[in-house]
Write an enzyme that holds these catalytic residues in place. Structure first.
Site, PDB file in Angstrom:
ATOM      1  N   LYS A  82       0.790  -1.151   0.069  1.00  0.00           N
ATOM      2  CA  LYS A  82      -0.040  -0.002   0.023  1.00  0.00           C
ATOM      3  C   LYS A  82       0.927   1.366  -0.096  1.00  0.00           C
ATOM      4  CE  LYS A  82      -4.537   0.905   0.884  1.00  0.00           C
ATOM      5  NZ  LYS A  82      -5.738  -0.072   0.471  1.00  0.00           N
ATOM      6  N   GLY A 182     -20.236   6.960   6.980  1.00  0.00           N
ATOM      7  CA  GLY A 182     -19.533   7.493   5.675  1.00  0.00           C
ATOM      8  C   GLY A 182     -20.365   7.218   4.469  1.00  0.00           C
ATOM      9  N   GLY A 184     -19.112   7.957   1.106  1.00  0.00           N
ATOM     10  CA  GLY A 184     -17.844   8.227   0.061  1.00  0.00           C
ATOM     11  C   GLY A 184     -18.157   7.339  -1.128  1.00  0.00           C
ATOM     12  N   ASN A 185     -17.256   7.132  -2.038  1.00  0.00           N
ATOM     13  CA  ASN A 185     -17.261   6.455  -3.326  1.00  0.00           C
ATOM     14  C   ASN A 185     -18.109   5.120  -3.353  1.00  0.00           C
ATOM     15  OD1 ASN A 185     -16.285   8.491  -4.786  1.00  0.00           O
ATOM     16  ND2 ASN A 185     -14.194   8.020  -4.003  1.00  0.00           N
TER      17      ASN A 185
HETATM   18  N1  LIG Z   1     -12.688   2.511  -2.902  1.00  0.00           N
HETATM   19  C1  LIG Z   1     -12.584   1.164  -2.872  1.00  0.00           C
HETATM   20  O1  LIG Z   1     -12.700   0.526  -3.867  1.00  0.00           O
HETATM   21  C2  LIG Z   1     -12.191   0.549  -1.666  1.00  0.00           C
HETATM   22  C3  LIG Z   1     -12.320   1.270  -0.414  1.00  0.00           C
HETATM   23  N2  LIG Z   1     -11.987   0.568   0.765  1.00  0.00           N
HETATM   24  C4  LIG Z   1     -12.213   1.110   2.006  1.00  0.00           C
HETATM   25  O2  LIG Z   1     -13.492   1.605   2.193  1.00  0.00           O
HETATM   26  C5  LIG Z   1     -13.417   2.772   2.976  1.00  0.00           C
HETATM   27  C6  LIG Z   1     -14.077   3.809   2.055  1.00  0.00           C
HETATM   28  O3  LIG Z   1     -13.583   4.249   0.763  1.00  0.00           O
HETATM   29  P1  LIG Z   1     -13.960   5.240  -0.136  1.00  0.00           P
HETATM   30  O4  LIG Z   1     -15.583   5.103  -0.123  1.00  0.00           O
HETATM   31  O5  LIG Z   1     -13.176   4.832  -1.312  1.00  0.00           O
HETATM   32  O6  LIG Z   1     -13.427   6.511   0.468  1.00  0.00           O
HETATM   33  P2  LIG Z   1     -14.085   7.983   0.300  1.00  0.00           P
HETATM   34  O7  LIG Z   1     -13.029   9.015   0.933  1.00  0.00           O
HETATM   35  O8  LIG Z   1     -14.851   8.142  -0.947  1.00  0.00           O
HETATM   36  O9  LIG Z   1     -15.371   7.921   1.393  1.00  0.00           O
HETATM   37  C7  LIG Z   1     -15.055   8.037   2.736  1.00  0.00           C
HETATM   38  C8  LIG Z   1     -15.887   8.769   3.617  1.00  0.00           C
HETATM   39  O10 LIG Z   1     -16.171   8.717   4.903  1.00  0.00           O
HETATM   40  C9  LIG Z   1     -16.568  10.080   5.411  1.00  0.00           C
HETATM   41  N3  LIG Z   1     -15.872   9.986   6.641  1.00  0.00           N
HETATM   42  C10 LIG Z   1     -14.530  10.301   7.249  1.00  0.00           C
HETATM   43  N4  LIG Z   1     -14.554  10.388   8.658  1.00  0.00           N
HETATM   44  C11 LIG Z   1     -15.952   9.844   9.003  1.00  0.00           C
HETATM   45  C12 LIG Z   1     -16.298  10.014  10.244  1.00  0.00           C
HETATM   46  N5  LIG Z   1     -15.804  10.252  11.348  1.00  0.00           N
HETATM   47  N6  LIG Z   1     -17.748   9.687  10.383  1.00  0.00           N
HETATM   48  C13 LIG Z   1     -18.574   9.551   9.248  1.00  0.00           C
HETATM   49  N7  LIG Z   1     -17.906   9.683   7.974  1.00  0.00           N
HETATM   50  C14 LIG Z   1     -16.672   9.788   7.895  1.00  0.00           C
HETATM   51  C15 LIG Z   1     -15.781  11.211   4.345  1.00  0.00           C
HETATM   52  O11 LIG Z   1     -16.340  12.206   4.486  1.00  0.00           O
HETATM   53  C16 LIG Z   1     -16.019  10.256   3.250  1.00  0.00           C
HETATM   54  O12 LIG Z   1     -17.209  10.920   2.591  1.00  0.00           O
HETATM   55  C17 LIG Z   1     -11.962   3.222   3.301  1.00  0.00           C
HETATM   56  O13 LIG Z   1     -11.670   2.747   4.530  1.00  0.00           O
HETATM   57  C18 LIG Z   1     -11.347   2.340   2.111  1.00  0.00           C
HETATM   58  O14 LIG Z   1      -9.826   2.142   2.509  1.00  0.00           O
HETATM   59  C19 LIG Z   1     -11.748  -0.861   0.758  1.00  0.00           C
HETATM   60  C20 LIG Z   1     -11.598  -1.670  -0.358  1.00  0.00           C
HETATM   61  C21 LIG Z   1     -11.585  -0.833  -1.695  1.00  0.00           C
HETATM   62  O1  LIG Z   2      -9.708  -1.356  -4.561  1.00  0.00           O
HETATM   63  C1  LIG Z   2      -8.921  -0.802  -4.537  1.00  0.00           C
HETATM   64  O2  LIG Z   2      -9.040   0.427  -4.379  1.00  0.00           O
HETATM   65  C2  LIG Z   2      -7.657  -1.251  -4.842  1.00  0.00           C
HETATM   66  C3  LIG Z   2      -6.985  -2.069  -3.647  1.00  0.00           C
HETATM   67  C4  LIG Z   2      -6.968  -1.609  -2.535  1.00  0.00           C
HETATM   68  O3  LIG Z   2      -6.191  -0.547  -2.093  1.00  0.00           O
HETATM   69  C5  LIG Z   2      -7.966  -2.253  -1.426  1.00  0.00           C
HETATM   70  O4  LIG Z   2      -8.614  -3.233  -1.688  1.00  0.00           O
HETATM   71  O5  LIG Z   2      -8.042  -1.491  -0.220  1.00  0.00           O
END
Ligand SMILES: NC(=O)C1=CN([C@@H]2O[C@H](COP(=O)(O)OP(=O)(O)OC[C@H]3O[C@@H](n4cnc5c(N)ncnc54)[C@H](O)[C@@H]3O)[C@@H](O)[C@H]2O)C=CC1
Ligand SMILES: O=C(O)CCC(=O)C(=O)O
Length: 368
Positions: A82, A182, A184-185
């Site tokens: 990572k 959360g 997010g995406n």
């Molecule tokens: N994007 C992906 O394909 C993958 C994501 N993940 C994990 O899933 C989680 C979310 O990823 P994404 O959606 O890509 O990230 P993102 O950055 O798009 O979304 C995270 C969201 O959490 C919110 N947030 C942060 N602190 C907070 C709190 N204390 N309370 C409530 N909301 C809070 C942020 O404002 C944001 O909207 C992360 O832990 C990431 O490592 C794991 C595998 C793949």
């Molecule tokens: O799905 C991704 O964002 C790539 C792999 C990764 O970093 C994860 O699964 O946390």
């Protein structure tokens, strides 16, 4: 607390830690490679305003180790790694920063392959791609798979169904109250699936605009970020950051199931034991959130969406198997998952050693 890096690396058997600095762009990044037994390390690049360098190093190390287990249990021929970039993604990004990171990744000659994570986007991956081929999650216009988040969300949705089946005897999420932390995406796409199936959503995010959108589109009930744990819900879905299952939050939990996308949900492994003793069904984070990495890893074979989605669907069965082992052996689900991942890594290591031994025998015969 001061992090004794080599002690930590020795404890969990890390291979390499790389510090990347570029004066011109302001890049300060750390690449952690945990284990490459199964293949090159694949894991995303996270950009976050870490409070200290120590916090960033620790996050890189913890996340890289999680990727080793995630890739192993998902049947991928990839190790775990990572990147973390120290900085605020909303204001510190620039083109040269990602190109500089790309050059660092290129210098590792394929030992590490990157992708998106929190704070980085498909456009950032396109910039890295200008400098190295060792990047996935690049735009579909380059023949790649694009942003992995919707696929991660699909995997979490299926994993949540498997968890519901274990907890409630039925995998339907219709009418279930689901508290999502959360928006997010990943969580946005997850909420779409859950809403379509008729679940009742309770949501929280520190970003008000995202909350408003979820209320409008999914009829979700909004609560304050700190109140999300204590909601009367059937399922708690952590989809923000890690370490949210801890001594402060566990006593607040009302849900029977924990199933979400966040990486490193358990602050310490003992918290997994506590959940087990409380009878809470915890879907181990790296199993349920593997959809994204499964999708981006498929690019390494020439991206085929159908093939990738088929593998994502195995998340349901893998979790069912983990729940069965957890019940039969009376062990926490995180431990049942770790055993499965470690079994795969160790068996590959063993067979490789045997092969090397044979090769060595041939060589020594030749020498005779
Ligand atoms: N994007 C992906 O394909 C993958 C994501 N993940 C994990 O899933 C989680 C979310 O990823 P994404 O959606 O890509 O990230 P993102 O950055 O798009 O979304 C995270 C969201 O959490 C919110 N947030 C942060 N602190 C907070 C709190 N204390 N309370 C409530 N909301 C809070 C942020 O404002 C944001 O909207 C992360 O832990 C990431 O490592 C794991 C595998 C793949
Ligand atoms: O799905 C991704 O964002 C790539 C792999 C990764 O970093 C994860 O699964 O946390």
């Amino acid at each position: 607390m001061t992090l004794e890096i080599f002690k930590y690396m020795e404890k969990y058997d890390y291979e390499q830690l790389i510090f990347c600095h570029d004066q011109n762009s302001g890049l300060k990044a750390i690449i952690a490679i945990h284990d490459t037994t199964l293949g090159p390390a694949l894991g995303g690049a996270r950009m976050w305003p870490y409070k200290s360098e120590e916090e960033a190093i620790e996050d890189a190390l913890r996340l890289a180790r999680g990727m080793t287990y995630k890739n192993a249990i998902s049947g991928l021929n990839l190790g775990g790694g990572k990147t973390v970039i120290i900085g605020d993604p909303s204001k510190d990004k620039n083109e040269e920063m990602f190109r500089a990171l790309g050059r660092y990744i290129q210098s590792l000659n394929g030992r590490y392959i990157t992708a998106e994570d929190v704070g980085t986007t498909e456009e950032d991956m396109n910039l890295i791609y200008e400098e190295t081929d060792y990047v996935t999650g690049v735009s579909p216009s380059f023949g790649s798979s694009g942003n992995p988040s919707p696929v991660t969300a699909y995997g979490v949705y299926l994993g949540m169904k498997a968890s519901a089946k274990e907890a409630f005897g039925d995998d339907s999420l219709k009418g279930k109250r689901i508290a999502v932390q959360g928006l997010g995406n990943v969580a946005y796409h997850l909420c779409k699936y859950l809403h379509e199936e008729g679940a009742q959503l309770i949501v929280a995010d520190i970003n008000e605009a995202k909350v408003k959108k979820a209320v409008k589109e999914f009829g979700a009930e909004a609560v304050e970020p700190n109140d999300i744990y204590r909601q009367e819900a059937d399922i708690f879905s952590p989809c923000a950051l890690g370490a949210i299952i801890n001594d402060e939050t566990i006593p607040q939990l009302r849900a029977k199931v924990i199933a979400g996308s966040a990486n490193n949900q358990l602050k310490e492994s003992r918290h997994g034991q506590i959940l087990h003793e409380m009878g809470i069904i915890y879907a181990p984070d790296y199993v349920i959130n593997a959809g994204g990495v499964i999708n981006v890893a498929d690019e390494l074979y020439g991206y085929n969406r159908e093939r990738a989605m088929k593998r994502v669907e195995t998340i349901y069965d893998t979790l069912t198997k983990i729940f069965k082992t957890s019940k039969e052996e009376n062990i926490p689900t995180y431990l049942a998952a770790n055993r499965l991942a470690e079994e795969r890594i160790n068996s590959v290591l063993k067979s490789r050693k045997q092969f090397l031994r044979k090769e060595k025998n041939i060589l020594s015969r030749k020498l005779l």
